[in-house]
Design a protein around this motif. Structure first.
Motif, PDB file in Angstrom:
ATOM      1  N   VAL A 120     -61.981  26.501 101.361  1.00 36.47           N
ATOM      2  CA  VAL A 120     -60.579  27.194 101.817  1.00 36.47           C
ATOM      3  C   VAL A 120     -60.216  27.990 100.561  1.00 36.47           C
ATOM      4  CG1 VAL A 120     -58.387  27.229 102.417  1.00 36.47           C
ATOM      5  CG2 VAL A 120     -60.192  25.625 103.541  1.00 36.47           C
ATOM      6  N   PRO A 121     -60.131  29.218 100.454  1.00 33.05           N
ATOM      7  CA  PRO A 121     -59.738  29.957  99.126  1.00 33.05           C
ATOM      8  C   PRO A 121     -58.286  29.622  98.649  1.00 33.05           C
ATOM      9  CG  PRO A 121     -60.562  31.626 100.877  1.00 33.05           C
ATOM     10  CD  PRO A 121     -60.151  30.141 101.525  1.00 33.05           C
ATOM     11  N   ASP A 122     -57.958  29.576  97.381  1.00 34.00           N
ATOM     12  CA  ASP A 122     -56.842  28.961  96.934  1.00 34.00           C
ATOM     13  C   ASP A 122     -55.681  30.125  97.394  1.00 34.00           C
ATOM     14  OD1 ASP A 122     -57.980  27.021  95.445  1.00 34.00           O
ATOM     15  OD2 ASP A 122     -57.997  28.324  93.731  1.00 34.00           O
ATOM     16  N   ALA A 123     -55.711  31.013  97.623  1.00 35.60           N
ATOM     17  CA  ALA A 123     -54.550  32.046  98.186  1.00 35.60           C
ATOM     18  C   ALA A 123     -54.122  31.548  99.660  1.00 35.60           C
ATOM     19  CB  ALA A 123     -54.951  33.236  98.381  1.00 35.60           C
ATOM     20  N   GLU A 124     -55.059  31.085 100.330  1.00 38.87           N
ATOM     21  CA  GLU A 124     -54.763  30.418 101.912  1.00 38.87           C
ATOM     22  C   GLU A 124     -53.912  29.168 101.471  1.00 38.87           C
ATOM     23  OE1 GLU A 124     -57.779  30.340 104.851  1.00 38.87           O
ATOM     24  OE2 GLU A 124     -58.766  32.168 103.926  1.00 38.87           O
ATOM     25  N   ILE A 125     -54.296  28.404 100.688  1.00 38.59           N
ATOM     26  CA  ILE A 125     -53.572  27.308 100.182  1.00 38.59           C
ATOM     27  C   ILE A 125     -52.242  27.557  99.888  1.00 38.59           C
ATOM     28  CG2 ILE A 125     -53.547  25.091  98.973  1.00 38.59           C
ATOM     29  CD1 ILE A 125     -55.617  25.264 100.995  1.00 38.59           C
ATOM     30  N   ASP A 126     -52.142  28.408  99.110  1.00 35.19           N
ATOM     31  CA  ASP A 126     -50.736  28.761  98.230  1.00 35.19           C
ATOM     32  C   ASP A 126     -49.833  29.358  99.257  1.00 35.19           C
ATOM     33  OD1 ASP A 126     -51.656  28.047  95.877  1.00 35.19           O
ATOM     34  OD2 ASP A 126     -52.239  30.237  95.194  1.00 35.19           O
ATOM     35  N   ALA A 127     -50.344  30.123 100.366  1.00 37.96           N
ATOM     36  CA  ALA A 127     -49.550  30.615 101.440  1.00 37.96           C
ATOM     37  C   ALA A 127     -49.037  29.547 102.449  1.00 37.96           C
ATOM     38  CB  ALA A 127     -50.483  31.557 102.359  1.00 37.96           C
ATOM     39  N   ARG A 128     -49.985  28.605 102.690  1.00 43.23           N
ATOM     40  CA  ARG A 128     -49.578  27.239 103.709  1.00 43.23           C
ATOM     41  C   ARG A 128     -48.525  26.478 102.696  1.00 43.23           C
ATOM     42  NH1 ARG A 128     -51.862  23.686 107.354  1.00 43.23           N
ATOM     43  NH2 ARG A 128     -52.570  25.703 108.021  1.00 43.23           N
ATOM     44  N   ILE A 129     -48.723  26.212 101.550  1.00 49.04           N
ATOM     45  CA  ILE A 129     -47.680  25.509 100.735  1.00 49.04           C
ATOM     46  C   ILE A 129     -46.316  26.286 100.922  1.00 49.04           C
ATOM     47  CG2 ILE A 129     -46.816  24.735  98.754  1.00 49.04           C
ATOM     48  CD1 ILE A 129     -49.003  23.137 100.172  1.00 49.04           C
ATOM     49  N   GLY A 130     -46.439  27.731 100.630  1.00 49.12           N
ATOM     50  CA  GLY A 130     -45.299  28.435 100.969  1.00 49.12           C
ATOM     51  C   GLY A 130     -44.349  28.578 102.009  1.00 49.12           C
ATOM     52  N   GLN A 131     -45.229  28.102 103.199  1.00 50.85           N
ATOM     53  CA  GLN A 131     -44.755  28.078 104.422  1.00 50.85           C
ATOM     54  C   GLN A 131     -43.899  26.855 104.547  1.00 50.85           C
ATOM     55  OE1 GLN A 131     -48.103  28.338 107.246  1.00 50.85           O
ATOM     56  NE2 GLN A 131     -48.230  30.692 107.317  1.00 50.85           N
ATOM     57  N   ILE A 132     -44.628  25.831 104.118  1.00 52.21           N
ATOM     58  CA  ILE A 132     -44.081  24.345 104.343  1.00 52.21           C
ATOM     59  C   ILE A 132     -42.457  24.464 103.232  1.00 52.21           C
ATOM     60  CG2 ILE A 132     -44.202  21.953 103.595  1.00 52.21           C
ATOM     61  CD1 ILE A 132     -47.166  22.100 103.671  1.00 52.21           C
ATOM     62  N   ARG A 133     -42.460  25.051 101.989  1.00 53.46           N
ATOM     63  CA  ARG A 133     -41.578  25.201 101.236  1.00 53.46           C
ATOM     64  C   ARG A 133     -40.243  25.881 102.062  1.00 53.46           C
ATOM     65  NH1 ARG A 133     -44.516  25.683  96.230  1.00 53.46           N
ATOM     66  NH2 ARG A 133     -43.700  24.441  94.671  1.00 53.46           N
ATOM     67  N   GLY A 134     -40.799  26.883 102.517  1.00 54.29           N
ATOM     68  CA  GLY A 134     -39.915  27.576 103.451  1.00 54.29           C
ATOM     69  C   GLY A 134     -38.981  26.952 104.534  1.00 54.29           C
ATOM     70  N   GLN A 135     -39.444  25.776 105.008  1.00 53.85           N
ATOM     71  CA  GLN A 135     -38.693  25.072 105.830  1.00 53.85           C
ATOM     72  C   GLN A 135     -37.604  24.104 105.399  1.00 53.85           C
ATOM     73  OE1 GLN A 135     -41.573  22.699 108.104  1.00 53.85           O
ATOM     74  NE2 GLN A 135     -43.013  24.724 108.359  1.00 53.85           N
ATOM     75  N   PHE A 136     -37.445  24.296 104.119  1.00 52.39           N
ATOM     76  CA  PHE A 136     -36.469  23.600 103.286  1.00 52.39           C
ATOM     77  C   PHE A 136     -35.393  24.420 102.558  1.00 52.39           C
ATOM     78  CE2 PHE A 136     -40.060  20.889 103.565  1.00 52.39           C
ATOM     79  CZ  PHE A 136     -39.601  19.450 103.871  1.00 52.39           C
ATOM     80  N   PRO A 137     -34.070  24.188 102.693  1.00 50.39           N
ATOM     81  CA  PRO A 137     -33.103  25.194 102.102  1.00 50.39           C
ATOM     82  C   PRO A 137     -33.246  25.689 100.726  1.00 50.39           C
ATOM     83  CG  PRO A 137     -32.177  22.915 102.490  1.00 50.39           C
ATOM     84  CD  PRO A 137     -33.540  22.895 103.209  1.00 50.39           C
ATOM     85  N   ASN A 138     -33.773  24.758  99.991  1.00 49.51           N
ATOM     86  CA  ASN A 138     -34.139  25.281  98.651  1.00 49.51           C
ATOM     87  C   ASN A 138     -35.224  24.414  97.888  1.00 49.51           C
ATOM     88  OD1 ASN A 138     -32.815  22.613  97.844  1.00 49.51           O
ATOM     89  ND2 ASN A 138     -30.689  23.763  98.383  1.00 49.51           N
ATOM     90  N   GLU A 139     -35.480  24.728  96.915  1.00 48.02           N
ATOM     91  CA  GLU A 139     -36.835  24.052  95.969  1.00 48.02           C
ATOM     92  C   GLU A 139     -36.101  22.441  95.750  1.00 48.02           C
ATOM     93  OE1 GLU A 139     -40.454  23.651  94.412  1.00 48.02           O
ATOM     94  OE2 GLU A 139     -39.602  24.998  95.494  1.00 48.02           O
ATOM     95  N   GLU A 140     -34.962  22.205  95.616  1.00 50.36           N
ATOM     96  CA  GLU A 140     -34.590  21.025  95.224  1.00 50.36           C
ATOM     97  C   GLU A 140     -34.676  19.981  96.490  1.00 50.36           C
ATOM     98  OE1 GLU A 140     -32.785  23.609  94.606  1.00 50.36           O
ATOM     99  OE2 GLU A 140     -32.837  23.637  92.380  1.00 50.36           O
TER     100      GLU A 140
END
Length: 337
Positions: A110-130
């Motif tokens: 699995v390319p790193d870019a796809e992993i980063d995109a998935r983590i971005g999706q997960i992060r996006g489900q939270f109101p902020n980084e904290e």
């Protein structure tokens, strides 16, 4: 290796059921349900619950998976369902372990870019980084562990898709056959297109407030009957945020979709007719029926895409289960509880 329910729990608000979820033995829970009494799960669990081709399924893996199940359910497992649910969780972990081993054997990358995109999706489900960081701390996870989970989950998804893609196509005759054998699925009841003007009454309002609202509704009804434009009056007076801007237009709705008094009034009116003031729990309504459609059986051409999608999903599930069953049959699986 950390187990997939952790990833599923993180993305539970995301899109559709993941391929990895589908990849686990979907019939496991059904088979447990069918059994009169699932084998009891001991109150005290050993450090190793199962072995899959020599690799262990540990108590810590199991505990995290159970926590994810409870988080998704919004509460603890009911005592009378404990054995059934826990046996199902263990079976899913075994299925996931088999799949993970197969991805390694096939060198699925699995390319790193796809992993980063998935983590971005997960992060996006939270109101902020904290909030995201707080979730990781609560679950005792690091970002690298989440990435590792995502990589494994996505590798399994890729493998399954490659394995079953050529086997899930739906033939035209399958669509026709399903439509013919399931006529009740395509019946559509009588529907009405109506507009309304709502004079709202707050919950708990006293008799005086209700009387004032009714008086306002009666005044608007007089304007309607005097020939004033219904849509303009709705934009001016209606308290329904979903329809006021559209001149009160509610679109088409079928029997039972609206609250009782509103439903009864709308379906009793002829097209073009306007109701008296109708009271519901929301307040007082003035209803104008625009159009009526009789009940019908929806033509095949109108539902063909949905039927194809449904049948393809059924094929996908069947082929996925067959793939996982085949891998399990070739392996050595030892359940130790």
């Amino acid at each position: 290796m950390r187990v997939f329910p952790l990833i599923v729990a993180l993305v539970v608000c995301g899109c559709s059921r993941t391929a990895t979820e589908a990849a686990t033995p979907a019939k496991a829970e059904a088979s447990q349900t069918a059994a009169d009494t699932p084998k009891p799960v001991p109150a005290e669990l050993p450090d190793v619950l199962a072995r899959v081709n020599g690799e262990t399924v540990t108590k810590s893996d199991f505990d995290r998976a159970v926590q994810a199940v409870e988080a998704r359910a919004g509460g603890p497992i009911p005592p009378d369902q404990r054995d059934r649910v826990l046996r199902g969780v263990l079976d899913q972990l075994i299925g996931y372990k088999v799949l993970a081993q197969e991805t390694k054997a096939r060198n699925i990358a699995v390319p790193d870019a796809e992993i980063d995109a998935r983590i971005g999706q997960i992060r996006g489900q939270f109101p902020n980084e904290e909030a995201f960081t707080a979730m990781l701390a609560q679950r005792k996870l690091t970002l690298e562990q989440v990435k590792s989970d995502a990589r494994q989950d996505m590798a399994i998804s890729k493998m399954i898709e490659a394995e079953i893609a050529a086997k899930i196509a739906v033939k035209p005759e399958q669509v026709t056959d399903f439509y013919a054998k399931n006529p009740d699925q395509f019946k559509e009841g009588e529907s009405v297109r109506a507009s309304h003007i709502l004079i709202a009454v707050p919950k708990g309002a006293d008799a005086t407030a209700k009387a004032q609202a009714r008086a306002k509704a009666e005044g608007v009804l007089k304007d309607v009957k005097a020939g004033k434009d219904f849509a303009a009056l709705a934009k001016e007076h209606s308290a329904d945020p979903g329809s006021a801007a559209q001149g009160g237009d509610l679109g088409f709705f079928q029997q039972g979709q609206m609250v009782g008094p509103f439903n009864d009034a709308a379906f009793s009116l002829a097209p073009g007719a306007i109701s008296d003031v109708v009271e519901t729990d929301f307040g007082f309504h003035i209803i104008k029926v625009v159009e009526k459609k009789p009940g019908r059986t929806i033509p095949l051409e109108d539902v063909k895409p949905q039927v194809e999608q449904y049948l393809q999903q059924m094929n996908r599930q069947e082929q996925t289960e067959a793939f996982v069953t085949g891998l399990r049959a070739k392996g050595k699986i030892e359940v130790l509880i």
